[in-house]
Design a protein around this motif. Structure first.
Motif, PDB file in Angstrom:
ATOM      1  N   PHE A 112       0.826  -1.205   0.000  1.00  0.00           N
ATOM      2  CA  PHE A 112       0.000   0.000   0.000  1.00  0.00           C
ATOM      3  C   PHE A 112       0.868   1.265   0.000  1.00  0.00           C
ATOM      4  O   PHE A 112       0.591   2.223  -0.722  1.00  0.00           O
ATOM      5  N   GLU A 113       1.933   1.233   0.811  1.00  0.00           N
ATOM      6  CA  GLU A 113       2.820   2.399   0.891  1.00  0.00           C
ATOM      7  C   GLU A 113       3.488   2.690  -0.445  1.00  0.00           C
ATOM      8  O   GLU A 113       3.768   3.850  -0.762  1.00  0.00           O
ATOM      9  N   SER A 114       3.760   1.648  -1.216  1.00  0.00           N
ATOM     10  CA  SER A 114       4.453   1.848  -2.494  1.00  0.00           C
ATOM     11  C   SER A 114       3.602   2.601  -3.509  1.00  0.00           C
ATOM     12  O   SER A 114       4.125   3.109  -4.502  1.00  0.00           O
ATOM     13  N   GLY A 125      -7.224  -0.348  -8.483  1.00  0.00           N
ATOM     14  CA  GLY A 125      -8.487  -0.926  -8.039  1.00  0.00           C
ATOM     15  C   GLY A 125      -8.241  -1.772  -6.811  1.00  0.00           C
ATOM     16  O   GLY A 125      -7.228  -2.491  -6.734  1.00  0.00           O
ATOM     17  N   PHE A 126      -9.143  -1.682  -5.828  1.00  0.00           N
ATOM     18  CA  PHE A 126      -8.925  -2.378  -4.559  1.00  0.00           C
ATOM     19  C   PHE A 126     -10.187  -3.144  -4.185  1.00  0.00           C
ATOM     20  O   PHE A 126     -11.285  -2.583  -4.172  1.00  0.00           O
ATOM     21  N   ILE A 127     -10.026  -4.430  -3.891  1.00  0.00           N
ATOM     22  CA  ILE A 127     -11.147  -5.276  -3.486  1.00  0.00           C
ATOM     23  C   ILE A 127     -10.799  -5.921  -2.149  1.00  0.00           C
ATOM     24  O   ILE A 127      -9.734  -6.525  -2.004  1.00  0.00           O
ATOM     25  N   VAL A 128     -11.677  -5.761  -1.183  1.00  0.00           N
ATOM     26  CA  VAL A 128     -11.498  -6.400   0.121  1.00  0.00           C
ATOM     27  C   VAL A 128     -12.599  -7.435   0.300  1.00  0.00           C
ATOM     28  O   VAL A 128     -13.753  -7.203  -0.083  1.00  0.00           O
ATOM     29  N   SER A 220     -10.070   5.489  -9.926  1.00  0.00           N
ATOM     30  CA  SER A 220     -10.424   6.328 -11.080  1.00  0.00           C
ATOM     31  C   SER A 220     -11.778   6.992 -10.857  1.00  0.00           C
ATOM     32  O   SER A 220     -12.062   8.055 -11.422  1.00  0.00           O
ATOM     33  N   ASN A 221     -12.606   6.398  -9.993  1.00  0.00           N
ATOM     34  CA  ASN A 221     -13.900   6.987  -9.639  1.00  0.00           C
ATOM     35  C   ASN A 221     -13.839   7.792  -8.348  1.00  0.00           C
ATOM     36  O   ASN A 221     -14.462   8.844  -8.223  1.00  0.00           O
ATOM     37  N   GLU A 222     -13.049   7.291  -7.374  1.00  0.00           N
ATOM     38  CA  GLU A 222     -13.040   7.902  -6.046  1.00  0.00           C
ATOM     39  C   GLU A 222     -12.084   9.088  -5.927  1.00  0.00           C
ATOM     40  O   GLU A 222     -12.267   9.951  -5.069  1.00  0.00           O
ATOM     41  N   LYS A 223     -11.027   9.105  -6.742  1.00  0.00           N
ATOM     42  CA  LYS A 223     -10.065  10.218  -6.774  1.00  0.00           C
ATOM     43  C   LYS A 223      -9.404  10.447  -5.411  1.00  0.00           C
ATOM     44  O   LYS A 223      -9.233  11.586  -4.966  1.00  0.00           O
ATOM     45  N   SER A 228      -4.348   4.986   1.812  1.00  0.00           N
ATOM     46  CA  SER A 228      -5.075   4.652   3.039  1.00  0.00           C
ATOM     47  C   SER A 228      -6.531   5.108   2.977  1.00  0.00           C
ATOM     48  O   SER A 228      -7.418   4.443   3.531  1.00  0.00           O
ATOM     49  N   GLU A 229      -6.798   6.226   2.312  1.00  0.00           N
ATOM     50  CA  GLU A 229      -8.179   6.709   2.191  1.00  0.00           C
ATOM     51  C   GLU A 229      -9.009   5.760   1.326  1.00  0.00           C
ATOM     52  O   GLU A 229     -10.180   5.480   1.633  1.00  0.00           O
ATOM     53  N   LEU A 230      -8.413   5.255   0.257  1.00  0.00           N
ATOM     54  CA  LEU A 230      -9.115   4.317  -0.612  1.00  0.00           C
ATOM     55  C   LEU A 230      -9.405   3.013   0.126  1.00  0.00           C
ATOM     56  O   LEU A 230     -10.507   2.449   0.020  1.00  0.00           O
ATOM     57  N   ILE A 231      -8.437   2.546   0.910  1.00  0.00           N
ATOM     58  CA  ILE A 231      -8.612   1.316   1.673  1.00  0.00           C
ATOM     59  C   ILE A 231      -9.710   1.482   2.725  1.00  0.00           C
ATOM     60  O   ILE A 231     -10.570   0.610   2.891  1.00  0.00           O
ATOM     61  N   SER A 232      -9.683   2.615   3.435  1.00  0.00           N
ATOM     62  CA  SER A 232     -10.706   2.878   4.454  1.00  0.00           C
ATOM     63  C   SER A 232     -12.094   2.916   3.845  1.00  0.00           C
ATOM     64  O   SER A 232     -13.060   2.410   4.428  1.00  0.00           O
ATOM     65  N   PHE A 233     -12.200   3.505   2.663  1.00  0.00           N
ATOM     66  CA  PHE A 233     -13.493   3.584   1.982  1.00  0.00           C
ATOM     67  C   PHE A 233     -13.989   2.184   1.601  1.00  0.00           C
ATOM     68  O   PHE A 233     -15.178   1.872   1.727  1.00  0.00           O
ATOM     69  N   ALA A 234     -13.065   1.321   1.141  1.00  0.00           N
ATOM     70  CA  ALA A 234     -13.441  -0.054   0.779  1.00  0.00           C
ATOM     71  C   ALA A 234     -13.923  -0.824   2.001  1.00  0.00           C
ATOM     72  O   ALA A 234     -14.927  -1.553   1.934  1.00  0.00           O
TER      73      ALA A 234
END
Length: 246
Positions: A112-114, A125-128, A220-223, A228-234
């Motif tokens: 994630f840090e990379s 794209g991130f899927i949990v 591409s949708n969430e911007k 970390s923000e994208l992961i938290s949202f997922a």
């Protein structure tokens, strides 16, 4: 399994550097030995000592030196090979989940840090995912059965997800896949392939059926500006409005 999760650790690099350094050093010693042997080749071939004490001492020094280099080569390479293997195994333990063999939480965090501050972040794209019926299996049967369910799912997830992106176990009942340059089509194809495999597993009835909940987000949708923000949202989507595969 993606090698970069454990083979690029600093510890392994140090062991490899030492191995290369010692190899070069031993090669230099061999060259020096060969040069000394060349200048004393007559005495060495005939195994005779001249009356000149200087020649005798030189020949004896060469013989001792050759013996010491030979022993040193054997011992050093044996120790260094063992040390390198230990370092490799230690890195595997540090980067991989013990139960499933997938990259563990530490590896996921490094991944994630990379993506922070890089050109790859906008297209990620991130899927949990989680196994919906895992708590029930643990409570009604045993944790061993729960572990078997986790193992079966991770085998399927890795086999399907490897060609799409990075797969990992980000905690007890948390599994992720991160896809670079991801589109809606990429997500749909991955989820379709995974659904087929899960249905096939469930239809075989070889164990407890898998019930998988997931949430998918595309940057591409969430911007989002940081990973970390994208992961938290997922994770929020997984908690508030999960979708299911079964």
């Amino acid at each position: 399994m993606r090698e970069e999760f454990y083979s690029r650790g600093k510890q392994t690099n140090v062991y490899n550097f030492i191995f290369i350094y010692k190899s070069v050093t031993l090669c230099c010693l061999c060259v020096v030995t060969a040069i000394l042997a060349f200048y004393c080749r007559t005495d060495l071939l005939k195994m005779t000592f001249s009356k000149d004490k200087t020649s005798q001492r030189l020949l004896l020094s060469v013989l001792i030196f050759v013996l010491m280099v030979f022993i040193s080569v054997i011992i050093d390479f044996y120790i260094l090979k063992k040390t390198t293997n230990i370092g490799y195994r230690l890195n595997r333990l540090a980067y991989l989940d013990r139960l499933t063999g997938l990259p563990n939480r530490f590896s996921c965090d490094l991944l994630f840090e990379s993506f922070n501050g890089s050109e790859r972040l906008p297209g990620v794209g991130f899927i949990v995912m989680k196994i919906n019926n895992l708590p029930t299996v643990n409570q009604t049967t045993s944790h061993d059965n729960g572990n078997n369910l986790i193992t079966e799912f991770c085998f399927i997830l890795e086999d399907v997800g490897e060609k799409y992106g990075y797969v990992g176990r980000n905690g007890g009942n948390e599994f992720i896949i991160l896809i670079e340059n991801c589109s809606d089509t990429d997500c749909d194809m991955f989820l379709s392939d995974l659904t087929k495999r899960i249905r096939g597993y469930n239809e075989m009835a070889v164990g407890t059926p898998l019930e998988i909940a997931y949430a998918c987000v595309l940057n591409s949708n969430e911007k989002r500006s940081v990973m970390s923000e994208l992961i938290s949202f997922a994770y929020k989507k997984l908690k508030d409005a999960p979708q299911t595969l079964s």
